[in-house]
Enzyme design. Structure first.
Site, PDB file in Angstrom:
ATOM      1  N   ARG A 150      -3.579 -28.486  -5.347  1.00 42.22           N
ATOM      2  CA  ARG A 150      -3.094 -30.035  -5.706  1.00 42.22           C
ATOM      3  C   ARG A 150      -3.712 -30.638  -7.046  1.00 42.22           C
ATOM      4  O   ARG A 150      -5.097 -30.216  -7.260  1.00 42.22           O
ATOM      5  CB  ARG A 150      -3.422 -30.660  -4.491  1.00 42.22           C
ATOM      6  CG  ARG A 150      -2.861 -30.065  -3.062  1.00 42.22           C
ATOM      7  CD  ARG A 150      -3.485 -30.906  -1.619  1.00 42.22           C
ATOM      8  NE  ARG A 150      -2.770 -30.618  -0.663  1.00 42.22           N
ATOM      9  CZ  ARG A 150      -3.383 -29.753   0.038  1.00 42.22           C
ATOM     10  NH1 ARG A 150      -4.585 -29.241  -0.270  1.00 42.22           N
ATOM     11  NH2 ARG A 150      -2.656 -29.376   1.081  1.00 42.22           N
ATOM     12  N   LYS A 167      -7.621 -31.312   1.522  1.00 44.05           N
ATOM     13  CA  LYS A 167      -7.647 -32.282   2.450  1.00 44.05           C
ATOM     14  C   LYS A 167      -8.399 -32.224   3.700  1.00 44.05           C
ATOM     15  O   LYS A 167      -8.711 -31.276   4.295  1.00 44.05           O
ATOM     16  CB  LYS A 167      -6.211 -32.582   2.751  1.00 44.05           C
ATOM     17  CG  LYS A 167      -4.734 -32.767   1.731  1.00 44.05           C
ATOM     18  CD  LYS A 167      -3.636 -33.091   2.420  1.00 44.05           C
ATOM     19  CE  LYS A 167      -2.814 -33.822   1.113  1.00 44.05           C
ATOM     20  NZ  LYS A 167      -1.472 -33.769   2.024  1.00 44.05           N
ATOM     21  N   HIS A 198       2.484 -31.413  -9.085  1.00 48.42           N
ATOM     22  CA  HIS A 198       2.960 -30.575  -7.932  1.00 48.42           C
ATOM     23  C   HIS A 198       4.016 -29.761  -8.133  1.00 48.42           C
ATOM     24  O   HIS A 198       4.157 -28.597  -7.191  1.00 48.42           O
ATOM     25  CB  HIS A 198       3.224 -31.689  -6.793  1.00 48.42           C
ATOM     26  CG  HIS A 198       2.485 -31.695  -5.787  1.00 48.42           C
ATOM     27  ND1 HIS A 198       1.230 -31.728  -5.550  1.00 48.42           N
ATOM     28  CD2 HIS A 198       3.192 -31.371  -4.307  1.00 48.42           C
ATOM     29  CE1 HIS A 198       0.769 -31.565  -4.197  1.00 48.42           C
ATOM     30  NE2 HIS A 198       1.879 -31.369  -3.515  1.00 48.42           N
ATOM     31  N   ARG A 246       2.586 -26.482  -8.226  1.00 49.61           N
ATOM     32  CA  ARG A 246       2.216 -25.944  -6.865  1.00 49.61           C
ATOM     33  C   ARG A 246       3.419 -25.544  -6.227  1.00 49.61           C
ATOM     34  O   ARG A 246       3.474 -24.110  -5.729  1.00 49.61           O
ATOM     35  CB  ARG A 246       1.709 -27.164  -6.151  1.00 49.61           C
ATOM     36  CG  ARG A 246       1.299 -26.894  -4.701  1.00 49.61           C
ATOM     37  CD  ARG A 246       0.562 -28.023  -4.208  1.00 49.61           C
ATOM     38  NE  ARG A 246       0.242 -27.921  -2.710  1.00 49.61           N
ATOM     39  CZ  ARG A 246      -0.623 -27.403  -2.085  1.00 49.61           C
ATOM     40  NH1 ARG A 246      -1.542 -26.673  -2.784  1.00 49.61           N
ATOM     41  NH2 ARG A 246      -1.000 -27.644  -0.940  1.00 49.61           N
ATOM     42  N   HIS A 296      -2.141 -25.273   3.586  1.00 45.06           N
ATOM     43  CA  HIS A 296      -1.301 -25.985   4.734  1.00 45.06           C
ATOM     44  C   HIS A 296      -1.865 -26.057   5.993  1.00 45.06           C
ATOM     45  O   HIS A 296      -2.236 -25.018   6.462  1.00 45.06           O
ATOM     46  CB  HIS A 296       0.135 -25.794   4.714  1.00 45.06           C
ATOM     47  CG  HIS A 296       0.833 -26.183   3.316  1.00 45.06           C
ATOM     48  ND1 HIS A 296       2.036 -25.581   2.764  1.00 45.06           N
ATOM     49  CD2 HIS A 296       0.618 -27.233   2.356  1.00 45.06           C
ATOM     50  CE1 HIS A 296       2.372 -25.993   1.820  1.00 45.06           C
ATOM     51  NE2 HIS A 296       1.549 -26.990   1.427  1.00 45.06           N
ATOM     52  N   TYR A 310       9.479 -23.690   1.306  1.00 46.44           N
ATOM     53  CA  TYR A 310       9.728 -22.897   0.150  1.00 46.44           C
ATOM     54  C   TYR A 310      10.435 -21.691   0.213  1.00 46.44           C
ATOM     55  O   TYR A 310      11.124 -20.883  -0.572  1.00 46.44           O
ATOM     56  CB  TYR A 310       8.295 -22.609  -0.292  1.00 46.44           C
ATOM     57  CG  TYR A 310       7.487 -23.653  -0.794  1.00 46.44           C
ATOM     58  CD1 TYR A 310       7.710 -24.271  -2.101  1.00 46.44           C
ATOM     59  CD2 TYR A 310       6.307 -23.741  -0.101  1.00 46.44           C
ATOM     60  CE1 TYR A 310       6.887 -25.492  -2.067  1.00 46.44           C
ATOM     61  CE2 TYR A 310       5.601 -24.932  -0.416  1.00 46.44           C
ATOM     62  CZ  TYR A 310       5.811 -25.747  -1.325  1.00 46.44           C
ATOM     63  OH  TYR A 310       5.016 -26.859  -1.774  1.00 46.44           O
TER      64      TYR A 310
END
Length: 325
Positions: free
Chosen positions: A163, A187, A271, A274, A297, A306
């Site tokens: 990210r 995150k 992004h 990514r 994730h 994806y």
């Protein structure tokens, strides 16, 4: 439960409780600054809306008030994805308020909002990525610090699928050029180690040897003699033109310039690389859970988007594997 002065927590002003909540998610939950900014914007809008309804105390929040707030946003023409985000923000706030005893019950637990539109991410074709990276490499042949940095940053964005917040938060010590890995703080402060390839290593090596020292000197020259250098700047992997840590906005502008030469429409932010990295990994036969781990994730469902843009790989597997293809 009353506080030391005998006041009920729910009787406090709504805006003051929001400040406490934002401090909680920033320091206790260690959410990204981008997420904190989104929470602040959404909750400040709710505070203003509630004030218009003469609701200034946090215990005046009701499910009806929250529904009216979302309805008003819908009437203003806000996107469904924005309304869905606002709903998630206020549910996080009311859940925290209930669990911490600020509210006796959670008024947002039954709040629902329309799901955001399911947009497939923009993916750059492999040959286009090659052209872009070759162009950056050509511009970085000399000793221009900006060109060396741009090449290294874009190579790492694509190679590791990080990210933009993770990219600009990297320190030099996070990169292991021998093992070809980078330690990323994602995150919620969760760390993961992500591999990258030889081209990215070469770009980072050139940046560290010929580009970064020049910008670090620029930053030192602009620092007042009696001021100490900021450790975060001297430790940062990527530096801006003034020698301080590269910022998120600068990274966005960098990528926008790079992607601006490509045909087609769609997002042109970091992004995109990514999304592109994840899709190309799946197209190449990578395991979905391995891609989930690489991207950081929390849910496999987030990674599965994806698979929708990897249909070419699926068709090829079918043609080579199915007896009736």
């Amino acid at each position: 439960m009353p506080d030391d002065e005998g006041h009920l927590p729910g009787s406090d002003r709504f805006d003051r409780v929001v400040v406490v909540f934002l401090d909680h998610v920033r320091h206790a939950r260690r959410l990204s600054e981008q997420t904190v900014r989104a929470y602040r914007a959404d909750l400040e809008d709710l505070v203003a809306f509630a004030a218009g309804r003469q609701v200034e105390r946090v215990d005046g929040i009701t499910l009806e008030l929250l529904r009216d707030w979302l309805w008003a946003a819908n009437e203003r023409g806000l996107a469904r994805s924005t309304i869905a985000r606002r709903s998630a923000s206020v549910r996080a706030f009311t859940r925290w308020a209930s669990e911490s005893g600020v509210l006796a019950a959670d008024p947002g637990v039954r709040l629902r909002a329309p799901k955001g539109a399911a947009h497939l991410p923009r993916v750059v074709a492999q040959d286009q990525v090659r052209v872009l990276l070759d162009g950056l490499a050509a511009r970085a042949v000399g000793d221009d610090p900006g060109a060396l940095r741009d090449r290294a940053a874009v190579e790492l964005l694509y190679a590791a699928g990080v990210r933009v917040s993770e990219l600009v938060g990297l320190d030099v010590a996070d990169v292991d050029q021998t093992r070809l890995t980078v330690r990323v703080s994602g995150k919620g402060g969760k760390e993961r180690v992500v591999p990258f390839g030889v081209p990215a290593r070469d770009a980072i090596e050139a940046w560290l040897e010929r580009g970064r020292p020049a910008l670090l000197v620029t930053g030192a020259a602009q620092t007042p003699p009696d001021a100490a250098r900021c450790p975060s700047a001297t430790d940062a992997l990527f530096l801006g033109d003034r020698g301080s840590r590269l910022g998120t906005r600068s990274a966005y502008r960098l990528v926008a310039r790079v992607l601006g030469s490509l045909p087609g429409e769609g997002p042109s932010g970091p992004h995109t690389f990514r999304h592109t990295a994840a899709t190309h990994l799946l197209d190449g036969g990578a395991d979905l859970r391995a891609v989930q781990e690489m991207l950081g994730h929390a849910s496999l469902g987030t990674t599965q988007i994806y698979t929708h843009v990897s249909s070419a790989r699926l068709r090829e597997v079918y043609r080579t594997a199915h007896p009736r293809a």
